[in-house]
Scaffold this motif. Sequence first.
Motif, PDB file in Angstrom:
ATOM      1  N   ASP A  15       0.803  -1.217   0.000  1.00 35.42           N
ATOM      2  CA  ASP A  15       0.000   0.000   0.000  1.00 35.42           C
ATOM      3  C   ASP A  15       0.840   1.273   0.000  1.00 35.42           C
ATOM      4  N   ARG A  16       2.064   1.211   0.548  1.00 33.19           N
ATOM      5  CA  ARG A  16       2.840   2.435   0.712  1.00 33.19           C
ATOM      6  C   ARG A  16       3.700   2.757  -0.506  1.00 33.19           C
ATOM      7  N   GLU A  17       4.195   3.991  -0.531  1.00 34.27           N
ATOM      8  CA  GLU A  17       5.124   4.407  -1.571  1.00 34.27           C
ATOM      9  C   GLU A  17       6.458   3.694  -1.369  1.00 34.27           C
ATOM     10  N   GLY A  18       7.254   3.666  -2.428  1.00 33.64           N
ATOM     11  CA  GLY A  18       8.576   3.059  -2.330  1.00 33.64           C
ATOM     12  C   GLY A  18       8.544   1.579  -2.631  1.00 33.64           C
ATOM     13  N   PHE A  19       9.739   1.006  -2.756  1.00 37.26           N
ATOM     14  CA  PHE A  19       9.845  -0.405  -3.105  1.00 37.26           C
ATOM     15  C   PHE A  19      11.125  -0.963  -2.528  1.00 37.26           C
ATOM     16  N   GLY A  20      11.169  -2.278  -2.407  1.00 32.45           N
ATOM     17  CA  GLY A  20      12.352  -2.943  -1.903  1.00 32.45           C
ATOM     18  C   GLY A  20      12.350  -3.096  -0.395  1.00 32.45           C
ATOM     19  N   LEU A  21      13.460  -3.609   0.118  1.00 39.92           N
ATOM     20  CA  LEU A  21      13.558  -3.950   1.533  1.00 39.92           C
ATOM     21  C   LEU A  21      13.359  -2.747   2.438  1.00 39.92           C
ATOM     22  N   ALA A  22      13.967  -1.611   2.109  1.00 41.85           N
ATOM     23  CA  ALA A  22      13.841  -0.430   2.960  1.00 41.85           C
ATOM     24  C   ALA A  22      12.383   0.021   3.052  1.00 41.85           C
ATOM     25  N   ALA A  23      11.673  -0.017   1.930  1.00 42.00           N
ATOM     26  CA  ALA A  23      10.265   0.379   1.947  1.00 42.00           C
ATOM     27  C   ALA A  23       9.445  -0.591   2.791  1.00 42.00           C
TER      28      ALA A  23
END
Length: 315
Positions: free
Chosen positions: A181-189
């Motif tokens: 649901d949130r912005e961003g991608f990958g492990l940090a997101a």
Amino acid sequence: MNVTNVLPKDAIPSIDDPEFGVDYLGDADDDAVVLGDDPPKAYPVRVLNFHEIVNGVVDGTPVAVTWCPLCGSAVAYERRVDGRTLEFGVSGKLADDDLVMYDRETGSEWKQSLGACIAGELEGAELTVLPASVTSVGAFRDRHPDGVVLQPADAESEAASDTDDPAPVDYGDDPYESYFDREGFGLAAHRGVDGGRSWDRGDDLDAKTVVLGLERGGDALGFPVSRVADAGGVATAAVGGEPAVVFATADGVHAFADPGYEFAPTEDGFEADGATWNGATGESADGRSLERLPARRLFAFAWQDDHGADAFWSP
């Protein structure tokens, strides 16, 4: 390719002796990875979130149904390489935020979205992609009333834990709900921390746009579901010199060998060659069937990591 060690090996346990039944834990419209039609089997994401790999056999073929939640990457592979049958586990590493699998026979490491061995004795080898689709459990039930569904395993998984240590699994939970649901991608997101990767494509594609990727004859082309939908729900292209037709439907995005028909969207599906066709199944109202193509379903950022910024279909 950036490979990082994130978790202990097998902290997310693969399912190596899968059991199937008619019951399903979760909502009827929950996503499911569906492998094949004979016999029909569904592998719910609700279960795969905690295991990521299922080693099994379908019609005598050893298969690995694989799922990387960070990449939204669902791919079914044949487990035979040069006559040797491999069994895969979760290495605890990520390659460009993608699951790194390892095989228990040689310890070699494999990038899940590519099916390519990136380190070890089998480096350079590639797994064969099998025809599969991603659809809902509800759609699977409608099509296969007697189909079977992967059952939860009696196991602990790091995906159920707030630490790096495995914890008992509650398959009713969704540990990746906020990530999707949130912005961003990958492990940090996923972890909700700073330092995540940037997406510099502009507005033409979101990093987590769902893509159906085809690879044939050394050629690779990814079909973003948003672009296919904007084109009326159907796209055609030659991949590796072979014609393909891709449909975007309420049940997901699906690829078939293109018979050369002119498909036109209708309220009931797609009209072509005097019949109505179901874009999710490739079946016509008069009993014909299209050949489903081996494909990878994943997020746009993962496809771009593997194949570059220009490997996307456009109308």
